[in-house]
Design a protein around this motif. Structure first.
Motif, PDB file in Angstrom:
ATOM      1  N   GLY A  93       0.773  -1.235   0.000  1.00 20.67           N
ATOM      2  CA  GLY A  93       0.000   0.000   0.000  1.00 20.67           C
ATOM      3  C   GLY A  93       0.796   1.273   0.000  1.00 20.67           C
ATOM      4  O   GLY A  93       0.291   2.332   0.376  1.00 20.67           O
TER       5      GLY A  93
ATOM      6  N   ARG B 267      -1.040  -8.223  -0.268  1.00 22.24           N
ATOM      7  CA  ARG B 267      -1.955  -7.124  -0.574  1.00 22.24           C
ATOM      8  C   ARG B 267      -3.080  -7.045   0.457  1.00 22.24           C
ATOM      9  O   ARG B 267      -3.462  -5.960   0.891  1.00 22.24           O
ATOM     10  CB  ARG B 267      -2.534  -7.310  -1.979  1.00 22.24           C
ATOM     11  CG  ARG B 267      -3.320  -6.106  -2.476  1.00 22.24           C
ATOM     12  CD  ARG B 267      -3.796  -6.322  -3.899  1.00 22.24           C
ATOM     13  NE  ARG B 267      -2.687  -6.600  -4.805  1.00 22.24           N
ATOM     14  CZ  ARG B 267      -1.881  -5.660  -5.290  1.00 22.24           C
ATOM     15  NH1 ARG B 267      -2.062  -4.405  -4.944  1.00 22.24           N
ATOM     16  NH2 ARG B 267      -0.900  -5.982  -6.102  1.00 22.24           N
TER      17      ARG B 267
ATOM     18  N   THR C 191      -3.647  -3.746   2.786  1.00 19.10           N
ATOM     19  CA  THR C 191      -4.914  -3.022   2.816  1.00 19.10           C
ATOM     20  C   THR C 191      -5.483  -2.979   4.226  1.00 19.10           C
ATOM     21  O   THR C 191      -5.932  -1.933   4.706  1.00 19.10           O
ATOM     22  CB  THR C 191      -5.926  -3.688   1.867  1.00 19.10           C
ATOM     23  OG1 THR C 191      -5.406  -3.672   0.537  1.00 19.10           O
ATOM     24  CG2 THR C 191      -7.260  -2.956   1.887  1.00 19.10           C
TER      25      THR C 191
ATOM     26  N   GLU D 151      -9.647  -4.456  -8.884  1.00 19.27           N
ATOM     27  CA  GLU D 151      -9.190  -3.899  -7.612  1.00 19.27           C
ATOM     28  C   GLU D 151      -7.664  -3.823  -7.561  1.00 19.27           C
ATOM     29  O   GLU D 151      -7.083  -2.827  -7.121  1.00 19.27           O
ATOM     30  CB  GLU D 151      -9.701  -4.741  -6.452  1.00 19.27           C
ATOM     31  CG  GLU D 151      -9.204  -4.258  -5.090  1.00 19.27           C
ATOM     32  CD  GLU D 151      -9.596  -5.192  -3.964  1.00 19.27           C
ATOM     33  OE1 GLU D 151     -10.499  -6.033  -4.181  1.00 19.27           O
ATOM     34  OE2 GLU D 151      -9.001  -5.095  -2.880  1.00 19.27           O
TER      35      GLU D 151
ATOM     36  N   THR E 283      -5.582  -0.383  -7.299  1.00 19.07           N
ATOM     37  CA  THR E 283      -4.755  -0.168  -6.109  1.00 19.07           C
ATOM     38  C   THR E 283      -3.316   0.146  -6.496  1.00 19.07           C
ATOM     39  O   THR E 283      -2.694   1.057  -5.935  1.00 19.07           O
ATOM     40  CB  THR E 283      -4.801  -1.405  -5.198  1.00 19.07           C
ATOM     41  OG1 THR E 283      -6.149  -1.661  -4.811  1.00 19.07           O
ATOM     42  CG2 THR E 283      -3.947  -1.176  -3.948  1.00 19.07           C
TER      43      THR E 283
ATOM     44  N   THR F 108      -1.827   3.851  -5.561  1.00 20.36           N
ATOM     45  CA  THR F 108      -0.709   3.948  -4.629  1.00 20.36           C
ATOM     46  C   THR F 108       0.559   4.451  -5.309  1.00 20.36           C
ATOM     47  O   THR F 108       1.373   5.138  -4.691  1.00 20.36           O
ATOM     48  CB  THR F 108      -0.430   2.597  -3.948  1.00 20.36           C
ATOM     49  OG1 THR F 108      -0.215   1.594  -4.943  1.00 20.36           O
ATOM     50  CG2 THR F 108      -1.594   2.191  -3.069  1.00 20.36           C
TER      51      THR F 108
ATOM     52  N   VAL G  17      -6.191   3.714  -1.417  1.00 21.01           N
ATOM     53  CA  VAL G  17      -7.492   3.083  -1.630  1.00 21.01           C
ATOM     54  C   VAL G  17      -8.146   2.881  -0.266  1.00 21.01           C
ATOM     55  O   VAL G  17      -7.588   2.223   0.606  1.00 21.01           O
ATOM     56  CB  VAL G  17      -7.353   1.744  -2.370  1.00 21.01           C
ATOM     57  CG1 VAL G  17      -8.679   0.997  -2.366  1.00 21.01           C
ATOM     58  CG2 VAL G  17      -6.881   1.969  -3.804  1.00 21.01           C
TER      59      VAL G  17
ATOM     60  N   THR H 290     -13.165  -0.991  -1.437  1.00 20.90           N
ATOM     61  CA  THR H 290     -13.731  -1.403  -2.718  1.00 20.90           C
ATOM     62  C   THR H 290     -15.178  -1.804  -2.493  1.00 20.90           C
ATOM     63  O   THR H 290     -15.535  -2.338  -1.441  1.00 20.90           O
ATOM     64  CB  THR H 290     -12.947  -2.574  -3.321  1.00 20.90           C
ATOM     65  OG1 THR H 290     -12.959  -3.675  -2.391  1.00 20.90           O
ATOM     66  CG2 THR H 290     -11.508  -2.181  -3.598  1.00 20.90           C
TER      67      THR H 290
ATOM     68  N   PHE I 297     -10.995   6.044  -3.520  1.00 20.87           N
ATOM     69  CA  PHE I 297      -9.640   6.388  -3.119  1.00 20.87           C
ATOM     70  C   PHE I 297      -9.552   7.867  -2.767  1.00 20.87           C
ATOM     71  O   PHE I 297     -10.412   8.671  -3.151  1.00 20.87           O
ATOM     72  CB  PHE I 297      -8.628   6.036  -4.212  1.00 20.87           C
ATOM     73  CG  PHE I 297      -8.780   6.808  -5.499  1.00 20.87           C
ATOM     74  CD1 PHE I 297      -9.624   6.348  -6.513  1.00 20.87           C
ATOM     75  CD2 PHE I 297      -8.075   7.986  -5.716  1.00 20.87           C
ATOM     76  CE1 PHE I 297      -9.772   7.055  -7.701  1.00 20.87           C
ATOM     77  CE2 PHE I 297      -8.205   8.692  -6.897  1.00 20.87           C
ATOM     78  CZ  PHE I 297      -9.059   8.229  -7.898  1.00 20.87           C
TER      79      PHE I 297
END
Length: 329
Positions: A45, A85, A89, A197, A201, A205, A211, A214, A221
Motif C-alpha cells: 500500500g 496485498r 490493505t 481492484e 490499487t 498507490t 485506496v 472497494t 480512493f
C-alpha cells in the motif's frame, strides 16, 4: 529535543530502526529483484520511493520473508502477493483507525502536563504502549485466523473527535457492470473484480494516493493533491481501458472537507465523487468545480450542461483530459 529530533525519534521507534537504504538496496539485501521489491511495496500500500533513502533493516527482513516464501514453494508467487496485498490493505485501515483513536490520548497527555507537545506525547506512546499493542495485534490476528479457519471447516471448505481534512476523493467504477455480471459465471466475475481492484490499487498507490475501500465494481480512493488526483484518474482510465481483459471505466473526482474515521472517509466530496462517476461516459473523468479550480496548464477542462445529481441539485460536471504536449508523471 527539538521538533525535528522528536519527529525523527518517533519515526525510528515506529519503524524499528534507522532508514539507510534505497529501494534497490533493500530488494538486493532481501533477495528479491527490484521489480518484485517494488511490487511488494505497492502490494503493502505504499508508493514507489525511487532512489530516496526510505528503508532500514526491518524492511530487509520483510523482503527476505517474502523471498523465502516464494523460494521454498510452500506458497506460489501469486498467492504470496495476494496475501501481502490483503495484509497491506488491512493494516493501512488499521493504522488510520489507531491514529484517529490516539488523537484524544495525545491531546489529553498534553493538556494534563504529561507531555510538552503532541510530538512528545506521540513519542511517549510509541515508547511505552506500542510494544505491548504490537503483541496484542499479533494475538488478535491469530485469534481471528483461527476463528476464520473454524468457520471454513464448519462449512466443509478448505471517538468523539473526528479528524477532518481537505482531500480529493476519487470514485472509479466499471461501466456496464450489472449487465456484464449477468453474462459471466461466478469464477470469471470474481477474477474480473479482483483484477480490477488490483490494477486500481497499484495505480492509486503509485501516485501517492490511498485506496479506502472497494465496493464490488467500484474503488474509493483519496489523495491529498487535486492535480495528482486528476493524473491518477486519467492513468486509471488509460491503463484499464487499454486492457482486453477489463471493461471500460469511468471516474469521478471531488475535492473538499472529508472526515477520516475507522479507516473510512465520509463527507460531501465522497458522495459527489460517486454521483459524478455514475453520470460519466465510459473512459471519461468528471470533476467538480473545486477540483477543476486547482488544475494547471497540463489539463484541458470543459464544463458540461447542468444535470440533477441526487443530494446536490443541478450540477455542471467538468470533463478533464490531458493537454496535448504534456505527459502524466
Amino acid at each position: 529535543m527539538s521538533r525535528s529530533e522528536l519527529r525523527d525519534e518517533l519515526a525510528r521507534l515506529i519503524l524499528g530502526g534507522e532508514l539507510t537504504l534505497t529501494s534497490s538496496e533493500v530488494a538486493d539485501k532481501g533477495g528479491l529483484s527490484l521489480e518484485d521489491g517494488q511490487r511488494l511495496w505497492r502490494a503493502l500500500g505504499f508508493p514507489d520511493t525511487g532512489e530516496a533513502i526510505a528503508y532500514g533493516d526491518p524492511d530487509v527482513a520483510a523482503v527476505a520473508t517474502v523471498a523465502a516464501a516464494i523460494e521454498t514453494g510452500v506458497l506460489d508467487e501469486e498467492t504470496v502477493f495476494r496475501i501481502t496485498r490483503a495484509l497491506g490493505t488491512t493494516m493501512s485501515r488499521l493504522a488510520d483507525w489507531q491514529v484517529s483513536t490516539l488523537v484524544d490520548q495525545v491531546e489529553h497527555d498534553v493538556e494534563g502536563g504529561k507531555a510538552e507537545s503532541r510530538l512528545g506525547a506521540a513519542v511517549s506512546l510509541a515508547t511505552d504502549a506500542a510494544p505491548g499493542f504490537e503483541q496484542l495485534m499479533i494475538y488478535a490476528w491469530r485469534r481471528h485466523l483461527a476463528a476464520a479457519a473454524a468457520r471454513i471447516e464448519a462449512l466443509g471448505a478448505a471517538d468523539e473527535e473526528l479528524l477532518s481534512t481537505v482531500l480529493t476523493v476519487g470514485f472509479a467504477d466499471l461501466s456496464r457492470f450489472t449487465s456484464l455480471s449477468n453474462e459471466l459465471d461466478d469464477s470469471t466475475l470474481g477474477a474480473l473484480v479482483e483484477n480490477f481492484e488490483t490494477r486500481c490499487t497499484d495505480i492509486v498507490t503509485a501516485h501517492g494516493g490511498r485506496v479506502v475501500k472497494t465496493l464490488g465494481d467500484a474503488v474509493l480512493f483519496v489523495i491529498a493533491d487535486a492535480p495528482e488526483g486528476a493524473r491518477t484518474a486519467l492513468d486509471l482510465v488509460s491503463q484499464i481501458s487499454s486492457r482486453d481483459d477489463m471493461p471500460d471505466i469511468r471516474v469521478g473526482l471531488a475535492t473538499g472537507s472529508a472526515i477520516s474515521r475507522l479507516g473510512d472517509v465520509f463527507g460531501p466530496p465522497v458522495n459527489l465523487a460517486a454521483r459524478l462517476s455514475h453520470v460519466a461516459r465510459s473512459n471519461r473523468v468528471l470533476v467538480d468545480e473545486a477540483t477543476a479550480a486547482t488544475l494547471g496548464d497540463e489539463f484541458d477542462t470543459r464544463t458540461l450542461p447542468p444535470r440533477p445529481l441526487r443530494g446536490f441539485g443541478n450540477v455542471s460536471p467538468i470533463t478533464v483530459t490531458e493537454r496535448r504536449g504534456f505527459r502524466s508523471r
